[in-house]
Scaffold this motif. Structure first.
Motif, PDB file in Angstrom:
ATOM      1  N   TYR A  86      -9.958   4.622  -3.783  1.00  0.00           N
ATOM      2  CA  TYR A  86     -11.270   5.077  -3.306  1.00  0.00           C
ATOM      3  C   TYR A  86     -11.197   5.755  -1.934  1.00  0.00           C
ATOM      4  O   TYR A  86     -11.694   6.870  -1.738  1.00  0.00           O
ATOM      5  N   HIS A  87     -10.559   5.077  -0.984  1.00  0.00           N
ATOM      6  CA  HIS A  87     -10.491   5.619   0.374  1.00  0.00           C
ATOM      7  C   HIS A  87      -9.724   6.951   0.381  1.00  0.00           C
ATOM      8  O   HIS A  87     -10.112   7.901   1.077  1.00  0.00           O
ATOM      9  N   ALA A  88      -8.678   7.025  -0.447  1.00  0.00           N
ATOM     10  CA  ALA A  88      -7.907   8.280  -0.543  1.00  0.00           C
ATOM     11  C   ALA A  88      -8.809   9.416  -1.041  1.00  0.00           C
ATOM     12  O   ALA A  88      -8.706  10.560  -0.571  1.00  0.00           O
ATOM     13  N   ILE A  90      -1.448   4.358   3.985  1.00  0.00           N
ATOM     14  CA  ILE A  90      -0.644   3.215   3.539  1.00  0.00           C
ATOM     15  C   ILE A  90      -1.597   2.185   2.952  1.00  0.00           C
ATOM     16  O   ILE A  90      -2.456   1.659   3.663  1.00  0.00           O
ATOM     17  N   GLY A  91      -1.435   1.913   1.643  1.00  0.00           N
ATOM     18  CA  GLY A  91      -2.318   0.972   0.950  1.00  0.00           C
ATOM     19  C   GLY A  91      -3.340   1.716   0.106  1.00  0.00           C
ATOM     20  O   GLY A  91      -4.526   1.782   0.445  1.00  0.00           O
ATOM     21  N   THR A  92      -2.887   2.285  -1.010  1.00  0.00           N
ATOM     22  CA  THR A  92      -3.780   3.074  -1.883  1.00  0.00           C
ATOM     23  C   THR A  92      -4.836   2.200  -2.530  1.00  0.00           C
ATOM     24  O   THR A  92      -5.981   2.628  -2.690  1.00  0.00           O
ATOM     25  N   LEU A 123      -0.353  -6.531   5.282  1.00  0.00           N
ATOM     26  CA  LEU A 123       0.738  -5.693   4.798  1.00  0.00           C
ATOM     27  C   LEU A 123       1.804  -6.619   4.218  1.00  0.00           C
ATOM     28  O   LEU A 123       2.113  -7.640   4.803  1.00  0.00           O
ATOM     29  N   GLN A 124       2.343  -6.267   3.044  1.00  0.00           N
ATOM     30  CA  GLN A 124       3.359  -7.114   2.409  1.00  0.00           C
ATOM     31  C   GLN A 124       4.727  -6.832   3.021  1.00  0.00           C
ATOM     32  O   GLN A 124       5.036  -5.710   3.287  1.00  0.00           O
ATOM     33  N   VAL A 154       0.715   5.656  -0.131  1.00  0.00           N
ATOM     34  CA  VAL A 154       1.772   4.749  -0.591  1.00  0.00           C
ATOM     35  C   VAL A 154       1.154   3.395  -0.930  1.00  0.00           C
ATOM     36  O   VAL A 154       0.405   2.836  -0.133  1.00  0.00           O
ATOM     37  N   GLU A 155       1.462   2.881  -2.123  1.00  0.00           N
ATOM     38  CA  GLU A 155       0.940   1.582  -2.568  1.00  0.00           C
ATOM     39  C   GLU A 155       2.097   0.679  -2.978  1.00  0.00           C
ATOM     40  O   GLU A 155       2.966   1.081  -3.729  1.00  0.00           O
ATOM     41  N   TYR A 156       2.058  -0.554  -2.498  1.00  0.00           N
ATOM     42  CA  TYR A 156       3.136  -1.514  -2.721  1.00  0.00           C
ATOM     43  C   TYR A 156       3.246  -1.928  -4.195  1.00  0.00           C
ATOM     44  O   TYR A 156       4.338  -2.044  -4.735  1.00  0.00           O
ATOM     45  N   HIS A 157       2.088  -2.171  -4.823  1.00  0.00           N
ATOM     46  CA  HIS A 157       2.096  -2.659  -6.212  1.00  0.00           C
ATOM     47  C   HIS A 157       2.120  -1.495  -7.196  1.00  0.00           C
ATOM     48  O   HIS A 157       1.188  -0.682  -7.238  1.00  0.00           O
ATOM     49  N   ILE A 177     -11.043  -3.575  -2.670  1.00  0.00           N
ATOM     50  CA  ILE A 177     -11.488  -2.233  -2.274  1.00  0.00           C
ATOM     51  C   ILE A 177     -12.283  -2.440  -0.987  1.00  0.00           C
ATOM     52  O   ILE A 177     -13.129  -3.340  -0.899  1.00  0.00           O
ATOM     53  N   SER A 178     -12.001  -1.636   0.027  1.00  0.00           N
ATOM     54  CA  SER A 178     -12.665  -1.810   1.326  1.00  0.00           C
ATOM     55  C   SER A 178     -14.166  -1.587   1.202  1.00  0.00           C
ATOM     56  O   SER A 178     -14.632  -0.862   0.321  1.00  0.00           O
ATOM     57  N   ALA A 179     -14.927  -2.199   2.120  1.00  0.00           N
ATOM     58  CA  ALA A 179     -16.374  -1.990   2.158  1.00  0.00           C
ATOM     59  C   ALA A 179     -16.665  -0.538   2.535  1.00  0.00           C
ATOM     60  O   ALA A 179     -15.948   0.048   3.355  1.00  0.00           O
ATOM     61  N   GLY A 224       5.683   1.976  -3.474  1.00  0.00           N
ATOM     62  CA  GLY A 224       6.795   1.629  -2.586  1.00  0.00           C
ATOM     63  C   GLY A 224       6.284   0.924  -1.352  1.00  0.00           C
ATOM     64  O   GLY A 224       5.104   0.566  -1.271  1.00  0.00           O
ATOM     65  N   ASP A 225       7.177   0.743  -0.391  1.00  0.00           N
ATOM     66  CA  ASP A 225       6.821   0.018   0.826  1.00  0.00           C
ATOM     67  C   ASP A 225       6.315   0.985   1.894  1.00  0.00           C
ATOM     68  O   ASP A 225       7.082   1.806   2.402  1.00  0.00           O
ATOM     69  N   GLY A 226       5.045   0.831   2.224  1.00  0.00           N
ATOM     70  CA  GLY A 226       4.429   1.713   3.201  1.00  0.00           C
ATOM     71  C   GLY A 226       4.999   1.589   4.604  1.00  0.00           C
ATOM     72  O   GLY A 226       4.781   2.465   5.434  1.00  0.00           O
ATOM     73  N   LYS A 227       5.727   0.501   4.865  1.00  0.00           N
ATOM     74  CA  LYS A 227       6.358   0.371   6.194  1.00  0.00           C
ATOM     75  C   LYS A 227       7.325   1.523   6.453  1.00  0.00           C
ATOM     76  O   LYS A 227       7.618   1.843   7.585  1.00  0.00           O
TER      77      LYS A 227
END
Ligand code: SAH
Length: 207
Positions: free
Chosen positions: A89-91, A83-85, A206-207, A106-109, A59-61, A133-136
């Protein structure tokens, strides 16, 4: 532990140090970060540091979420792509400013996406949309977006994400691999980005 008092003290410090926009400050005051971190990390929820959330992710600072919210120049009603849920928290902070129904993330996992959906619903942000899914690839179905941001670092801003932002809209992303820079780009009519650099940052790749 008095989470509300801890959060108020943290946001007081951040607001003073970062000279936060009032809307950003209010959003940071409202979102209960302790509900988004794993139970065994809860007592650290109001320290200004990233924390592990499982699957090798973090989780980001709080200061990074606040700075990004400021840089995005969000207005109520803006449609936003994240991109990257992660844990969501950030959302939730973004949702405080623009309205939860305007946030698409969108979250990869799969598992993180599912948990984020649950936490967002439990904390009153159930109208945020989360896709595994893939945020790319962005999330074309809900484009165009006024704003888009990445919470994971790529070699460059994914082309699909830029495509899905309207002309005049803003993209914010950590760019680079080992050394990353926070890049803010305003989309020009020809589809290119007018870029500004906002210092060095450290995000998961990013994955
Ligand atoms: N926004 C989070 C931070 C998440 S960390 C917060 O509120 O603190 C970055 C997230 O990006 C991780 O959950 C990771 O799984 C996700 N991620 C990495 N590569 C991705 C990709 N290609 N598409 C979507 N999400 C991705």
């Amino acid at each position: 532990m008095d989470f509300e008092a801890e959060r108020a003290a943290l946001v007081d410090r951040l607001a003073r140090r970062e000279d936060l926009d009032p809307a950003t400050e209010a959003a940071m005051r409202a979102v209960p970060r302790h509900r988004f971190v794993p139970a065994d990390k809860r007592e650290s929820a109001y320290q200004d540091t990233p924390l592990p959330i499982g699957r090798g992710q973090t989780i980001s600072a709080p200061h990074m979420v606040a700075i990004m919210t400021d840089l995005l120049d969000l207005r109520e009603g803006d449609r936003v792509l994240e991109i990257g849920t992660g844990c969501g928290y950030h959302a939730a902070v973004t949702a405080e400013v623009v309205g939860a129904e305007n946030v698409y993330s969108v979250e990869y996992h799969d598992r993180l996406a599912r948990e984020a959906r649950e936490t967002l619903a439990d904390t009153g942000y159930g109208d945020v949309s989360v896709r595994a899914g893939d945020g790319k690839e962005g999330w074309a179905e809900h484009a165009p977006y006024d704003r888009a941001y990445l919470t994971c670092a790529a070699e460059d801003v994914p082309a699909a994400v830029v495509d899905q932002v309207r002309t005049g809209g803003v993209v914010l992303a950590p760019v680079g691999t080992s050394r990353q820079v926070l890049v803010k780009g305003r989309k020009r009519a020809d589809g290119s980005l007018d870029r500004e650099r906002h210092g060095h940052v450290r995000f998961v790749p990013l994955q």
